[in-house]
Scaffold this active site. Sequence first.
Site, short mmCIF file in Angstrom:
data_model
loop_
_atom_site.label_atom_id
_atom_site.label_comp_id
_atom_site.label_asym_id
_atom_site.label_seq_id
_atom_site.Cartn_x
_atom_site.Cartn_y
_atom_site.Cartn_z
N SER A 136 0.82 -1.21 0.00
CA SER A 136 0.00 0.00 0.00
C SER A 136 0.85 1.26 0.00
O SER A 136 1.90 1.32 0.67
CB SER A 136 -0.88 -0.01 1.25
OG SER A 136 -1.45 1.25 1.45
N TYR B 11 -2.36 -0.64 10.62
CA TYR B 11 -2.63 -1.25 9.31
C TYR B 11 -1.44 -1.05 8.37
O TYR B 11 -0.92 -2.00 7.79
CB TYR B 11 -3.89 -0.66 8.67
CG TYR B 11 -3.98 -0.96 7.19
CD1 TYR B 11 -4.30 -2.23 6.74
CD2 TYR B 11 -3.67 0.03 6.24
CE1 TYR B 11 -4.33 -2.52 5.38
CE2 TYR B 11 -3.71 -0.25 4.89
CZ TYR B 11 -4.04 -1.52 4.45
OH TYR B 11 -4.05 -1.80 3.11
N LYS C 279 1.58 -3.73 6.51
CA LYS C 279 1.98 -3.81 5.10
C LYS C 279 3.49 -3.64 4.97
O LYS C 279 4.16 -4.37 4.24
CB LYS C 279 1.25 -2.73 4.29
CG LYS C 279 -0.24 -2.93 4.19
CD LYS C 279 -0.59 -3.99 3.17
CE LYS C 279 -1.60 -4.97 3.64
NZ LYS C 279 -1.86 -6.07 2.73
N1 NAD Z 1 -8.77 -1.08 -1.00
C1 NAD Z 1 -7.74 -0.26 -0.93
O1 NAD Z 1 -7.91 0.96 -0.99
C2 NAD Z 1 -6.33 -0.79 -0.80
C3 NAD Z 1 -5.25 0.08 -0.95
C4 NAD Z 1 -3.95 -0.42 -0.82
C5 NAD Z 1 -3.73 -1.77 -0.57
N2 NAD Z 1 -4.81 -2.61 -0.41
C6 NAD Z 1 -4.55 -4.03 -0.12
O2 NAD Z 1 -5.23 -4.83 -1.08
C7 NAD Z 1 -5.64 -6.06 -0.48
C8 NAD Z 1 -7.10 -6.31 -0.78
O3 NAD Z 1 -7.87 -5.22 -0.28
P1 NAD Z 1 -9.43 -5.12 -0.56
O4 NAD Z 1 -9.77 -3.68 -0.67
O5 NAD Z 1 -9.80 -6.04 -1.68
O6 NAD Z 1 -10.01 -5.65 0.84
P2 NAD Z 1 -11.25 -6.65 1.10
O7 NAD Z 1 -11.55 -6.58 2.55
O8 NAD Z 1 -12.33 -6.40 0.13
O9 NAD Z 1 -10.59 -8.06 0.75
C9 NAD Z 1 -9.77 -8.77 1.65
C10 NAD Z 1 -10.20 -10.22 1.61
O10 NAD Z 1 -9.32 -10.99 2.42
C11 NAD Z 1 -10.10 -11.95 3.14
N3 NAD Z 1 -9.31 -12.32 4.32
C12 NAD Z 1 -8.91 -11.50 5.33
N4 NAD Z 1 -8.18 -12.18 6.22
C13 NAD Z 1 -8.11 -13.48 5.77
C14 NAD Z 1 -7.49 -14.66 6.26
N5 NAD Z 1 -6.77 -14.66 7.40
N6 NAD Z 1 -7.60 -15.80 5.52
C15 NAD Z 1 -8.33 -15.82 4.39
N7 NAD Z 1 -8.95 -14.72 3.88
C16 NAD Z 1 -8.85 -13.57 4.57
C17 NAD Z 1 -11.42 -11.26 3.42
O11 NAD Z 1 -12.48 -12.16 3.66
C18 NAD Z 1 -11.61 -10.44 2.13
O12 NAD Z 1 -12.38 -11.17 1.17
C19 NAD Z 1 -5.33 -5.94 1.01
O13 NAD Z 1 -4.14 -6.65 1.27
C20 NAD Z 1 -5.11 -4.46 1.21
O14 NAD Z 1 -4.21 -4.20 2.27
C21 NAD Z 1 -6.09 -2.15 -0.54
#
Ligand code: NAD
Length: 334
Positions: free
Chosen positions: A117, A141, A145
């Site tokens: 991130s 958080y 990362k």
């Molecule tokens: N959305 C954003 O703005 C953003 C920005 C930068 C980085 N990210 C990174 O992208 C990735 C995905 O983010 P997102 O927005 O799709 O989030 P999200 O919450 O929609 O998806 C995360 C998924 O991981 C699953 N999960 C969580 N812990 C778990 C575990 N221990 N075992 C199995 N499944 C598990 C959840 O059920 C969920 O479906 C994350 O790693 C996040 O840090 C997101």
Amino acid sequence: MKVLVTGGAGYIGSTIANALLDHGHTPVLLDSLVTGPKAFTEGKIFYQGDIADRALLERIFQEHPDIHSTIHCAALIVVPESVEKPYLYYRENVCKSLELFHNLAELGYTRVVFSSSASIYDAVPGFKVTEEAPLKPNSPYARTKYMMEMVLQDLSRATPLRGIALRYFNPIGADPKLRSGIHVREPSHVLGKLVDVALGKLPEFVITGVDWPTRDGSGIRDYIHVWDLALAHLKAVEQFDHVLAKTQSTYTVINLGTGQGVTVKELVAAFERVWGRAIPKREAPPRPGDVAGAYANAERALELLGWQAQHSIEEGIASALAWGEKRKAVLGYA
Ligand SMILES: NC(=O)c1ccc[n+]([C@@H]2O[C@H](COP(=O)([O-])OP(=O)(O)OC[C@H]3O[C@@H](n4cnc5c(N)ncnc54)[C@H](O)[C@@H]3O)[C@@H](O)[C@H]2O)c1
């Protein structure tokens, strides 16, 4: 090509899975559904369970020995929640990812693309950050990362594991075929809130922070269409070995952004243009933990992946609005 996508029921993981499918690849989803909806897994190869479950991972690889690489998206992602519940965040995002990486190395599935991130960057003058810019993750958080980047780098030096960390800026929009999009009931991101105002779910949009040293005082971000983000993952897995060979390293970091900084006020203006109406809005002081923001120097992504964002901010907004209308039919809740 078969690709294991952890967090494949989430916003970004499900979009990556759809992009893989549309390009002739086969995603294999691993998700506990702790936050992601089951609806996003329909019609796909899906294992419900935890990323740290070694026996489940062994079963997945027994049933799909031809998995080429892993895209590790699974995580908890809500910044204020991470401030209130740091143990939960370090356990879920750090301890469990560490187990996953260790197990992947032991089982011989050594190519890992990691969802990192841009929230780990420190503020820099001008707000544009290269991958070498100073880091200063300022929430539990963001620190999870940052830690997992370090872990992946260290494991890649000591074991056969190889890593590409992709630092996402601010994903917006939905799958172009509206198979998936933002699934949380109360979005905390700025565009999610704008859509909720447009749909009448929120009375007004609050611009939090108008005294930052940006061109109009509001925070600056780099809004990237989630489909562009997904396509970058395709390039990363398709060219994984080649990318690392180019860097002459076992691990590398790549920014995924458009390279354009957009302020919150500019985003609101673009939103009003796309929606065709003014939205009720007011200005307020920044919330605790808010930062002025950053946008990507996206040159390394072009150089290493041959990738650059194709979609405009207006397309991202239109996509988010379309998903806002459609999502009840997919998710069962508005
Ligand atoms: N959305 C954003 O703005 C953003 C920005 C930068 C980085 N990210 C990174 O992208 C990735 C995905 O983010 P997102 O927005 O799709 O989030 P999200 O919450 O929609 O998806 C995360 C998924 O991981 C699953 N999960 C969580 N812990 C778990 C575990 N221990 N075992 C199995 N499944 C598990 C959840 O059920 C969920 O479906 C994350 O790693 C996040 O840090 C997101």
